[in-house]
Design a protein around this motif. Structure first.
Motif, PDB file in Angstrom:
ATOM      1  N   LYS A   3       4.069  22.262  -3.866  1.00  0.00           N
ATOM      2  CA  LYS A   3       4.898  21.060  -3.861  1.00  0.00           C
ATOM      3  C   LYS A   3       5.696  20.940  -2.562  1.00  0.00           C
ATOM      4  O   LYS A   3       6.129  21.943  -1.992  1.00  0.00           O
ATOM      5  CB  LYS A   3       5.854  21.064  -5.050  1.00  0.00           C
ATOM      6  N   LEU A   4       5.880  19.687  -2.125  1.00  0.00           N
ATOM      7  CA  LEU A   4       6.693  19.379  -0.954  1.00  0.00           C
ATOM      8  C   LEU A   4       8.021  18.787  -1.406  1.00  0.00           C
ATOM      9  O   LEU A   4       8.061  17.713  -2.027  1.00  0.00           O
ATOM     10  CB  LEU A   4       5.973  18.375  -0.057  1.00  0.00           C
ATOM     11  N   SER A   5       9.109  19.485  -1.100  1.00  0.00           N
ATOM     12  CA  SER A   5      10.448  18.958  -1.322  1.00  0.00           C
ATOM     13  C   SER A   5      11.050  18.628   0.045  1.00  0.00           C
ATOM     14  O   SER A   5      11.104  19.496   0.923  1.00  0.00           O
ATOM     15  CB  SER A   5      11.319  19.981  -2.054  1.00  0.00           C
ATOM     16  N   VAL A   6      11.461  17.397   0.224  1.00  0.00           N
ATOM     17  CA  VAL A   6      11.957  16.947   1.525  1.00  0.00           C
ATOM     18  C   VAL A   6      13.482  17.034   1.562  1.00  0.00           C
ATOM     19  O   VAL A   6      14.174  16.444   0.719  1.00  0.00           O
ATOM     20  CB  VAL A   6      11.501  15.507   1.830  1.00  0.00           C
ATOM     21  N   ASN A   7      13.988  17.774   2.527  1.00  0.00           N
ATOM     22  CA  ASN A   7      15.425  17.897   2.733  1.00  0.00           C
ATOM     23  C   ASN A   7      15.920  16.681   3.523  1.00  0.00           C
ATOM     24  O   ASN A   7      15.452  16.421   4.628  1.00  0.00           O
ATOM     25  CB  ASN A   7      15.722  19.194   3.500  1.00  0.00           C
ATOM     26  N   VAL A   8      16.859  15.936   2.950  1.00  0.00           N
ATOM     27  CA  VAL A   8      17.317  14.681   3.559  1.00  0.00           C
ATOM     28  C   VAL A   8      18.654  14.840   4.276  1.00  0.00           C
ATOM     29  O   VAL A   8      19.327  13.842   4.582  1.00  0.00           O
ATOM     30  CB  VAL A   8      17.398  13.550   2.508  1.00  0.00           C
ATOM     31  N   ASN A   9      19.054  16.075   4.582  1.00  0.00           N
ATOM     32  CA  ASN A   9      20.308  16.281   5.308  1.00  0.00           C
ATOM     33  C   ASN A   9      20.367  15.489   6.612  1.00  0.00           C
ATOM     34  O   ASN A   9      21.408  14.936   6.982  1.00  0.00           O
ATOM     35  CB  ASN A   9      20.489  17.766   5.634  1.00  0.00           C
ATOM     36  N   LYS A  10      19.252  15.457   7.359  1.00  0.00           N
ATOM     37  CA  LYS A  10      19.254  14.798   8.663  1.00  0.00           C
ATOM     38  C   LYS A  10      19.455  13.292   8.537  1.00  0.00           C
ATOM     39  O   LYS A  10      19.997  12.649   9.443  1.00  0.00           O
ATOM     40  CB  LYS A  10      17.955  15.098   9.416  1.00  0.00           C
ATOM     41  N   ILE A  11      19.018  12.718   7.430  1.00  0.00           N
ATOM     42  CA  ILE A  11      19.279  11.294   7.190  1.00  0.00           C
ATOM     43  C   ILE A  11      20.776  11.066   7.040  1.00  0.00           C
ATOM     44  O   ILE A  11      21.336  10.102   7.586  1.00  0.00           O
ATOM     45  CB  ILE A  11      18.529  10.800   5.942  1.00  0.00           C
ATOM     46  N   ALA A  12      21.432  11.969   6.319  1.00  0.00           N
ATOM     47  CA  ALA A  12      22.882  11.856   6.154  1.00  0.00           C
ATOM     48  C   ALA A  12      23.603  12.071   7.473  1.00  0.00           C
ATOM     49  O   ALA A  12      24.612  11.408   7.758  1.00  0.00           O
ATOM     50  CB  ALA A  12      23.357  12.869   5.110  1.00  0.00           C
ATOM     51  N   THR A  13      23.108  12.985   8.307  1.00  0.00           N
ATOM     52  CA  THR A  13      23.708  13.214   9.625  1.00  0.00           C
ATOM     53  C   THR A  13      23.669  11.944  10.460  1.00  0.00           C
ATOM     54  O   THR A  13      24.672  11.573  11.105  1.00  0.00           O
ATOM     55  CB  THR A  13      22.961  14.345  10.362  1.00  0.00           C
TER      56      THR A  13
END
Length: 237
Positions: A3-13
């Motif tokens: 499974k691929l889980s995408v970390n969206v921290n950079k979108i928040a940055t």
């Protein structure tokens, strides 16, 4: 399939750099799921420099796939996770001033502490994962904490692979085999990218999930978010 889980921290940055709500974190997370990703990951930090604690609550309302929250189990983080009850919590030993995760747990020294935290999460129906290096003694100790999974810290592999050293994956293979024998699920993350993910996937047996953020978002600047998500999914088959 892993499974691929995408970390969206950079979108928040990116959003926080200008204030307001552009890009819209919730819309991006929904789109990522629509593009085929099987999970959304966030890693809120105490200073909320990217993901804010309110984002964690807001994402709970819209994430339809697996929801993974990473972080150091300080009291504020514990309260957040227990209130939200995500699919999975990944325990990471990063300090407040750490720019990004840079080490796994010493599961021998901190075994009692981790066991207490993990028991609390599991009583609330939350799958637990421990961020860890490939030292086999630490894998054995992780199994004694009651964790459901480990997340292999893959920066060393990614660095060496970039230099052409494919043998750097060997400790990860051995760690995954031992973890599976001990009843632990295997996740992985940190500096995995389109360049190295297929080789890593082929080399790691029983790999349940990868969490990828920085590389995926950076690659999307050139190739487009939908294309990149599907490129990862293809490599993970």
């Amino acid at each position: 399939m892993t499974k691929l889980s995408v970390n969206v921290n950079k979108i928040a940055t990116l959003r926080n750099s200008r204030g307001g709500n552009v890009p819209n974190l919730l819309k991006v997370a929904t789109d990522i799921e629509d593009f085929g990703a099987q999970g959304i990951t966030i890693h809120p930090r105490p200073d909320q420099r990217h993901i804010r604690y309110q984002d964690a609550y807001d994402l709970k309302e819209i994430v339809r796939t697996e929801y993974n929250i990473e972080g150091n189990p300080i009291p504020e983080f514990m309260d957040l996770v227990l209130a939200i009850k995500p699919t999975q919590v990944t325990l990471v030993p990063d300090s407040v001033e750490t720019l990004t995760s840079n080490a796994g747990w010493d599961t021998i020294t901190h075994q009692t502490y981790l066991s207490e935290m993990i028991q609390e999460f599991k009583l609330n129906g939350i799958r637990t994962s421990v961020f860890i290096d490939t030292d086999l003694s630490l894998i054995e100790a992780a199994a004694k904490t009651g964790a459901d999974r480990i997340e292999l810290y893959t920066e060393a592999f990614a660095t060496e692979f970039g230099k052409g050293n494919k043998k750097a994956v060997v400790p990860y293979t051995k760690a995954a085999i031992l973890a599976h024998e001990l009843g632990l699920g295997i996740n992985a993350g940190h500096d995995l990218s389109l360049d190295n993910i297929a080789f890593f996937k082929e080399s790691i047996p029983y790999l349940a999930e990868v969490s990828i953020g920085h590389a995926l978002i950076s690659e999307s600047l050139y190739l487009g978010l939908e294309n990149v998500v599907n490129m990862y999914l293809h490599r993970l088959k």
